[in-house]
Design a protein around this motif. Structure first.
Motif, mmCIF file in Angstrom:
data_model
loop_
_atom_site.group_PDB
_atom_site.id
_atom_site.type_symbol
_atom_site.label_atom_id
_atom_site.label_comp_id
_atom_site.label_asym_id
_atom_site.label_seq_id
_atom_site.Cartn_x
_atom_site.Cartn_y
_atom_site.Cartn_z
ATOM 1 N N ARG A 1 0.828 -1.208 0.000
ATOM 2 C CA ARG A 1 0.000 0.000 0.000
ATOM 3 C C ARG A 1 0.861 1.256 0.000
ATOM 4 O O ARG A 1 0.601 2.182 -0.780
ATOM 5 C CB ARG A 1 -0.902 -0.037 1.235
ATOM 6 C CG ARG A 1 -1.671 1.225 1.506
ATOM 7 C CD ARG A 1 -2.608 0.982 2.684
ATOM 8 N NE ARG A 1 -3.211 2.209 3.173
ATOM 9 C CZ ARG A 1 -4.159 2.241 4.102
ATOM 10 N NH1 ARG A 1 -4.611 1.107 4.625
ATOM 11 N NH2 ARG A 1 -4.662 3.387 4.513
ATOM 12 N N ASN A 2 1.815 1.355 0.855
ATOM 13 C CA ASN A 2 2.693 2.520 1.080
ATOM 14 C C ASN A 2 2.233 3.823 0.421
ATOM 15 O O ASN A 2 1.270 4.428 0.866
ATOM 16 C CB ASN A 2 4.160 2.169 0.782
ATOM 17 C CG ASN A 2 4.419 1.562 -0.564
ATOM 18 O OD1 ASN A 2 4.339 2.220 -1.577
ATOM 19 N ND2 ASN A 2 4.749 0.261 -0.570
ATOM 20 N N PHE A 3 2.886 4.284 -0.645
ATOM 21 C CA PHE A 3 2.579 5.596 -1.214
ATOM 22 C C PHE A 3 1.416 5.571 -2.205
ATOM 23 O O PHE A 3 1.003 6.624 -2.701
ATOM 24 C CB PHE A 3 3.814 6.157 -1.930
ATOM 25 C CG PHE A 3 4.910 6.610 -1.008
ATOM 26 C CD1 PHE A 3 4.975 7.916 -0.560
ATOM 27 C CD2 PHE A 3 5.886 5.718 -0.572
ATOM 28 C CE1 PHE A 3 5.983 8.340 0.292
ATOM 29 C CE2 PHE A 3 6.902 6.126 0.279
ATOM 30 C CZ PHE A 3 6.947 7.441 0.721
ATOM 31 N N GLY A 4 0.894 4.394 -2.520
ATOM 32 C CA GLY A 4 -0.116 4.292 -3.560
ATOM 33 C C GLY A 4 -1.318 5.199 -3.396
ATOM 34 O O GLY A 4 -1.682 5.939 -4.333
ATOM 35 N N PRO A 5 -1.991 5.194 -2.239
ATOM 36 C CA PRO A 5 -3.202 6.010 -2.099
ATOM 37 C C PRO A 5 -2.979 7.510 -2.277
ATOM 38 O O PRO A 5 -3.767 8.179 -2.953
ATOM 39 C CB PRO A 5 -3.672 5.677 -0.680
ATOM 40 C CG PRO A 5 -3.134 4.312 -0.412
ATOM 41 C CD PRO A 5 -1.803 4.289 -1.089
ATOM 42 N N ILE A 6 -1.914 8.031 -1.688
ATOM 43 C CA ILE A 6 -1.711 9.482 -1.811
ATOM 44 C C ILE A 6 -1.227 9.859 -3.205
ATOM 45 O O ILE A 6 -1.562 10.925 -3.720
ATOM 46 C CB ILE A 6 -0.763 10.032 -0.719
ATOM 47 C CG1 ILE A 6 0.595 9.331 -0.730
ATOM 48 C CG2 ILE A 6 -1.413 9.939 0.651
ATOM 49 C CD1 ILE A 6 1.606 9.951 0.221
ATOM 50 N N MET A 7 -0.453 8.982 -3.845
ATOM 51 C CA MET A 7 -0.008 9.280 -5.205
ATOM 52 C C MET A 7 -1.179 9.293 -6.173
ATOM 53 O O MET A 7 -1.246 10.136 -7.072
ATOM 54 C CB MET A 7 1.044 8.268 -5.654
ATOM 55 C CG MET A 7 2.405 8.478 -5.027
ATOM 56 S SD MET A 7 3.646 7.335 -5.689
ATOM 57 C CE MET A 7 5.150 8.042 -4.964
ATOM 58 N N ALA A 8 -2.116 8.369 -5.992
ATOM 59 C CA ALA A 8 -3.289 8.337 -6.863
ATOM 60 C C ALA A 8 -4.060 9.646 -6.795
ATOM 61 O O ALA A 8 -4.568 10.140 -7.810
ATOM 62 C CB ALA A 8 -4.190 7.167 -6.484
ATOM 63 N N SER A 9 -4.145 10.228 -5.603
ATOM 64 C CA SER A 9 -4.912 11.462 -5.442
ATOM 65 C C SER A 9 -4.168 12.694 -5.938
ATOM 66 O O SER A 9 -4.784 13.735 -6.184
ATOM 67 C CB SER A 9 -5.282 11.656 -3.965
ATOM 68 O OG SER A 9 -4.132 11.968 -3.187
ATOM 69 N N ALA A 10 -2.849 12.579 -6.103
ATOM 70 C CA ALA A 10 -2.030 13.752 -6.450
ATOM 71 C C ALA A 10 -1.703 13.852 -7.928
ATOM 72 O O ALA A 10 -1.054 14.804 -8.347
ATOM 73 C CB ALA A 10 -0.725 13.720 -5.646
ATOM 74 N N ALA A 11 -2.144 12.879 -8.722
ATOM 75 C CA ALA A 11 -1.800 12.862 -10.141
ATOM 76 C C ALA A 11 -3.009 13.140 -11.013
ATOM 77 O O ALA A 11 -4.145 12.823 -10.656
ATOM 78 C CB ALA A 11 -1.201 11.500 -10.517
ATOM 79 N N ARG A 12 -2.758 13.695 -12.172
ATOM 80 C CA ARG A 12 -3.832 13.936 -13.138
ATOM 81 C C ARG A 12 -4.380 12.614 -13.675
ATOM 82 O O ARG A 12 -5.595 12.465 -13.872
ATOM 83 C CB ARG A 12 -3.296 14.796 -14.292
ATOM 84 C CG ARG A 12 -4.317 15.152 -15.351
ATOM 85 C CD ARG A 12 -3.702 16.062 -16.409
ATOM 86 N NE ARG A 12 -2.536 15.454 -17.040
ATOM 87 C CZ ARG A 12 -2.598 14.579 -18.056
ATOM 88 N NH1 ARG A 12 -3.774 14.216 -18.543
ATOM 89 N NH2 ARG A 12 -1.490 14.092 -18.591
ATOM 90 N N VAL A 13 -3.483 11.653 -13.903
ATOM 91 C CA VAL A 13 -3.881 10.327 -14.382
ATOM 92 C C VAL A 13 -3.219 9.280 -13.497
ATOM 93 O O VAL A 13 -1.984 9.179 -13.466
ATOM 94 C CB VAL A 13 -3.456 10.086 -15.851
ATOM 95 C CG1 VAL A 13 -3.808 8.657 -16.280
ATOM 96 C CG2 VAL A 13 -4.106 11.106 -16.774
ATOM 97 N N ALA A 14 -4.009 8.530 -12.752
ATOM 98 C CA ALA A 14 -3.485 7.455 -11.916
ATOM 99 C C ALA A 14 -3.739 6.123 -12.617
ATOM 100 O O ALA A 14 -4.873 5.810 -12.986
ATOM 101 C CB ALA A 14 -4.148 7.457 -10.542
#
Length: 229
Positions: A175-188
């Protein structure tokens, strides 16, 4: 019918342009989306800015992307470890730019981007070279450094299961950085081991809601280590 399922990793990353900023999940190799990185390598985009916790391990995954001279800059917390020889060689020869960010600040800068926060003050790094050129402030007797959010064009993450709406659940430390990275990118873009029908995921177990995910690709037997609890 809304479906974010994509048939292949190549299709999922076909539109990544040169110069894109790409977040890549993973804590070392745990949770690193190896197949998506391989697809990005094959796709050919160059002059990339990569945001990751590390700067690659060994010669595969992110390290392979670096070794192919496709990365202009990396923003990370741990650029050096025992098997970071590819990054070391590039950095020492002046072929890659490094922005070193303390791990807590890295996570919060990514989270802030997803949460719509314009900037925040952190005590981490005050009085060190990492604070040079940044605004500082004393608040209630403690010194802080002003940090700005990290946004990305794309986020490549690894999850355990997902549905066609893009809802995701993770496996242990993957899980680590996945959730916050998904929310911070234009395309996840999420690679998942299994796709399920709508309603099969326990709503209480969904960590990343589909609103933050644009593409899902199933990888039946992903490469990499088995993440621990």
């Amino acid at each position: 019918m809304i479906s974010k399922l994509v048939s292949s990793t190549a299709d999922a990353l076909a539109d990544v342009p040169d110069g894109a900023t790409v977040m890549i999940g993973g804590f070392g190799t745990a949770g690193q989306p190896m197949e998506l990185i391989d697809a990005l390598l094959e796709q050919g985009a160059k002059d990339l800015v990569i945001i990751n916790n590390n700067a690659g391990n060994g010669t595969t995954g992110l390290a392979a992307l670096l070794g192919a001279n496709r990365v202009r800059k990396i923003i990370c917390s741990f650029p050096r470890q025992a098997d970071s020889q590819i990054f070391d060689g590039l950095y020492r020869s002046g072929k890659i730019e490094l922005e070193l960010v303390p791990q807590g600040n890295l996570a919060e800068r990514i989270r802030a981007a997803g949460a719509g926060i314009g900037a925040f003050f952190s005590p981490t790094g005050y009085g060190t070279p990492l604070a040079e050129g940044k605004e500082t402030r004393e608040i209630n007797g403690r010194h802080y450094v002003l940090e700005y959010p990290l946004h990305a064009d794309y986020a490549l993450i690894k999850a355990e299961r997902g549905d066609r709406w893009g809802n995701l659940v993770y496996r242990k430390t993957a899980r680590n950085f996945g959730p916050i990275m998904a929310s911070a990118a234009r395309v996840a873009v999420a690679q998942v081991r299994q796709t399920v029908e709508l309603g099969e995921l326990d709503p209480e177990a969904i960590v990343t809601p589909g609103i933050f995910v644009q593409r899902v690709v199933q990888i039946d037997a992903p490469r990499g280590v088995q993440e621990q609890s």
